[in-house]
Scaffold this motif. Structure first.
Motif, mmCIF file in Angstrom:
data_model
loop_
_atom_site.group_PDB
_atom_site.id
_atom_site.type_symbol
_atom_site.label_atom_id
_atom_site.label_comp_id
_atom_site.label_asym_id
_atom_site.label_seq_id
_atom_site.Cartn_x
_atom_site.Cartn_y
_atom_site.Cartn_z
ATOM 1 N N TRP A 1 30.387 32.315 41.059
ATOM 2 C CA TRP A 1 31.538 32.422 40.156
ATOM 3 C C TRP A 1 31.969 33.891 40.100
ATOM 4 C CZ3 TRP A 1 32.690 28.901 35.505
ATOM 5 C CH2 TRP A 1 32.550 27.561 35.887
ATOM 6 N N VAL A 2 32.557 34.335 41.183
ATOM 7 C CA VAL A 2 33.012 35.716 41.304
ATOM 8 C C VAL A 2 34.442 35.695 41.830
ATOM 9 C CG1 VAL A 2 32.645 37.931 42.442
ATOM 10 C CG2 VAL A 2 30.674 36.538 41.766
ATOM 11 N N VAL A 3 35.296 36.491 41.227
ATOM 12 C CA VAL A 3 36.679 36.585 41.685
ATOM 13 C C VAL A 3 36.733 37.633 42.791
ATOM 14 C CG1 VAL A 3 39.051 37.082 41.040
ATOM 15 C CG2 VAL A 3 37.535 35.929 39.419
ATOM 16 N N ASP A 4 36.800 37.168 44.035
ATOM 17 C CA ASP A 4 36.843 38.084 45.168
ATOM 18 C C ASP A 4 37.817 37.565 46.215
ATOM 19 O OD1 ASP A 4 35.505 35.985 46.401
ATOM 20 O OD2 ASP A 4 33.545 36.952 46.335
ATOM 21 N N SER A 5 37.778 38.146 47.394
ATOM 22 C CA SER A 5 38.753 37.830 48.435
ATOM 23 C C SER A 5 38.665 36.391 48.924
ATOM 24 C CB SER A 5 38.579 38.791 49.621
ATOM 25 O OG SER A 5 37.266 38.683 50.158
ATOM 26 N N ARG A 6 37.528 35.738 48.703
ATOM 27 C CA ARG A 6 37.400 34.339 49.161
ATOM 28 C C ARG A 6 38.458 33.444 48.529
ATOM 29 N NH1 ARG A 6 32.034 32.349 47.188
ATOM 30 N NH2 ARG A 6 32.712 33.629 45.440
ATOM 31 N N LEU A 7 38.852 33.745 47.312
ATOM 32 C CA LEU A 7 39.812 32.897 46.600
ATOM 33 C C LEU A 7 41.230 33.038 47.138
ATOM 34 C CD1 LEU A 7 38.600 33.385 42.907
ATOM 35 C CD2 LEU A 7 37.999 31.551 44.508
ATOM 36 N N GLY A 8 41.504 34.090 47.867
ATOM 37 C CA GLY A 8 42.842 34.265 48.425
ATOM 38 C C GLY A 8 43.913 34.460 47.374
ATOM 39 N N LEU A 9 43.580 35.130 46.282
ATOM 40 C CA LEU A 9 44.554 35.313 45.198
ATOM 41 C C LEU A 9 45.770 36.111 45.639
ATOM 42 C CD1 LEU A 9 42.162 36.000 42.182
ATOM 43 C CD2 LEU A 9 43.287 33.856 42.792
ATOM 44 N N ALA A 10 45.606 36.938 46.661
ATOM 45 C CA ALA A 10 46.743 37.718 47.146
ATOM 46 C C ALA A 10 47.838 36.828 47.722
ATOM 47 C CB ALA A 10 46.274 38.716 48.208
ATOM 48 N N ASP A 11 47.481 35.596 48.070
ATOM 49 C CA ASP A 11 48.469 34.659 48.626
ATOM 50 C C ASP A 11 49.267 33.952 47.544
ATOM 51 O OD1 ASP A 11 47.462 35.238 51.159
ATOM 52 O OD2 ASP A 11 45.972 33.635 51.044
ATOM 53 N N LEU A 12 48.820 34.044 46.289
ATOM 54 C CA LEU A 12 49.431 33.261 45.208
ATOM 55 C C LEU A 12 50.642 33.981 44.623
ATOM 56 C CD1 LEU A 12 46.673 31.835 45.556
ATOM 57 C CD2 LEU A 12 46.632 31.483 43.109
ATOM 58 N N ALA B 1 35.453 39.157 31.776
ATOM 59 C CA ALA B 1 35.529 39.822 33.076
ATOM 60 C C ALA B 1 36.176 38.908 34.116
ATOM 61 C CB ALA B 1 34.125 40.234 33.530
ATOM 62 N N LEU B 2 35.869 37.606 34.072
ATOM 63 C CA LEU B 2 36.514 36.664 34.989
ATOM 64 C C LEU B 2 38.020 36.625 34.753
ATOM 65 C CD1 LEU B 2 34.191 33.496 35.155
ATOM 66 C CD2 LEU B 2 34.514 35.254 36.900
ATOM 67 N N ALA B 3 38.413 36.498 33.481
ATOM 68 C CA ALA B 3 39.836 36.452 33.156
ATOM 69 C C ALA B 3 40.536 37.734 33.587
ATOM 70 C CB ALA B 3 40.023 36.221 31.654
ATOM 71 N N ARG B 4 39.890 38.866 33.349
ATOM 72 C CA ARG B 4 40.478 40.155 33.733
ATOM 73 C C ARG B 4 40.702 40.220 35.239
ATOM 74 N NH1 ARG B 4 36.406 43.569 32.502
ATOM 75 N NH2 ARG B 4 37.033 43.488 30.306
ATOM 76 N N SER B 5 39.711 39.784 36.004
ATOM 77 C CA SER B 5 39.826 39.836 37.464
ATOM 78 C C SER B 5 40.940 38.924 37.967
ATOM 79 C CB SER B 5 38.493 39.446 38.103
ATOM 80 O OG SER B 5 37.480 40.373 37.772
ATOM 81 N N LYS C 1 46.239 40.282 25.923
ATOM 82 C CA LYS C 1 47.232 41.145 25.289
ATOM 83 C C LYS C 1 47.236 42.536 25.912
ATOM 84 C CE LYS C 1 47.480 38.797 20.818
ATOM 85 N NZ LYS C 1 47.349 38.913 19.344
ATOM 86 N N THR C 2 46.077 42.976 26.380
ATOM 87 C CA THR C 2 46.003 44.271 27.046
ATOM 88 C C THR C 2 46.885 44.303 28.286
ATOM 89 O OG1 THR C 2 43.752 44.667 26.257
ATOM 90 C CG2 THR C 2 44.441 45.896 28.196
ATOM 91 N N HIS C 3 46.982 43.166 28.966
ATOM 92 C CA HIS C 3 47.781 43.079 30.192
ATOM 93 C C HIS C 3 49.220 42.643 29.910
ATOM 94 C CE1 HIS C 3 44.382 43.725 32.923
ATOM 95 N NE2 HIS C 3 43.674 43.000 32.084
ATOM 96 N N ASP C 4 49.548 42.496 28.640
ATOM 97 C CA ASP C 4 50.923 42.204 28.239
ATOM 98 C C ASP C 4 51.439 40.901 28.853
ATOM 99 O OD1 ASP C 4 53.203 42.751 26.759
ATOM 100 O OD2 ASP C 4 54.178 43.819 28.404
ATOM 101 N N LYS C 5 50.595 39.855 28.812
ATOM 102 C CA LYS C 5 51.003 38.546 29.301
ATOM 103 C C LYS C 5 51.408 37.658 28.119
ATOM 104 C CE LYS C 5 49.744 39.735 33.447
ATOM 105 N NZ LYS C 5 50.740 40.032 34.510
ATOM 106 N N ARG C 6 52.334 36.759 28.376
ATOM 107 C CA ARG C 6 52.753 35.828 27.327
ATOM 108 C C ARG C 6 51.621 34.863 27.032
ATOM 109 N NH1 ARG C 6 56.117 31.035 26.781
ATOM 110 N NH2 ARG C 6 56.196 30.805 29.042
ATOM 111 N N ILE C 7 51.362 34.604 25.755
ATOM 112 C CA ILE C 7 50.254 33.744 25.335
ATOM 113 C C ILE C 7 50.806 32.465 24.732
ATOM 114 C CG2 ILE C 7 48.284 33.538 23.769
ATOM 115 C CD1 ILE C 7 47.948 36.567 23.969
#
Length: 243
Positions: free
Chosen positions: A125-136, A172-176, A210-216
């Motif tokens: 359960w680690v947010v890394d390059s395997r998830l391909g988030l850069a493609d999203l 930390a997961l949410a932040r990543s 809220k630190t990242h200024d996202k709508r909640i």
């Protein structure tokens, strides 16, 4: 030679054929939505072959059908970041890692489910390059569903790695996810009835978002829609969340 009766029968059969792509795009889209949208979050699950397989047969009709269908299926459904089914719980290849770049590129909504395995989350359960988030590039909504908060009830005392360790892990997961998928504009909160929006874990997550200024936003089904009115008091949090 083909007699008149056979010719007439062939003409009637040809006239009776339904030419799907002769329909306006708006109507085709509605049909795809009816056929491909499912009410639950999609995850790695042994039942997928039975529950999702029939829907995905549309992909094999033709190249054009595939092009239109996959954009609806992957673009309109919600997909879970880390699997929670026992068979796949410890897999090193979550669902996102198994999808092609093309499919990941149209996903708009992900779900991070917190609570399963809270005593010892899988190392994968680690947010890394395997998830391909850069493609999203089209991802807009991250849904965070909280099953339990180990820091909010005495029944959890003595388990895990300390009073607030799971809050730190979850935040930390949410932040990543938020930082590695910058197109996210909205974070939607939801949880089981036993987890109030005022729980320390939820408060920590709210502070991070809220630190990242996202709508909640919050699920109206379980009355979490009022979460947007909660004013997080950072001094009252019992854990250093790295903010």
């Amino acid at each position: 030679m083909v007699d008149d009766d056979e010719a007439e029968a062939a003409a009637r059969a040809a006239a009776a054929r339904f030419r799907f792509f002769d329909l306006p795009f708006e109507l085709r889209l509605r049909i795809f939505e009816f056929a491909l949208l499912v009410p639950k979050t999609i995850d790695l699950d042994p039942t997928n072959l039975r529950t999702l397989g029939p829907h995905l047969r549309l992909f094999f009709v033709s190249n054009r059908m595939h092009e239109e269908a996959y954009r609806v299926f992957y673009g309109r459904n919600t997909f879970r970041v880390f699997p929670i089914h026992g068979r796949f719980f410890h897999t090193k290849a979550p669902l996102l890692a198994r999808l092609s770049q093309r499919y990941r590129g149209v996903i708009t909504k992900l779900e991070l489910r917190l609570g399963p395995g809270w005593t010892k989350p899988p190392r994968c359960w680690v947010v890394d390059s395997r998830l391909g988030l850069a493609d999203l590039g089209k991802m807009r909504t991250l849904k965070i569903f909280v099953e339990c908060d180990p820091s909010s009830h005495p029944a959890f005392d003595g388990y895990g790695n300390g009073e607030n360790w799971y809050t730190e892990f979850s935040v930390a997961l949410a932040r990543s996810l938020i930082t590695q998928a910058p197109s996210v504009a909205e974070v939607e909160f939801d949880g089981y009835p036993g987890v109030p929006p005022s729980a320390p874990l939820v408060q920590g997550l709210l502070k991070e978002v809220k630190t990242h200024d996202k709508r909640i936003t919050g699920s109206k089904e379980r009355r979490w829609d009022k979460i947007v009115e909660i004013d997080v008091d950072a001094d009252a949090l019992m854990v250093n969340l790295g903010g």
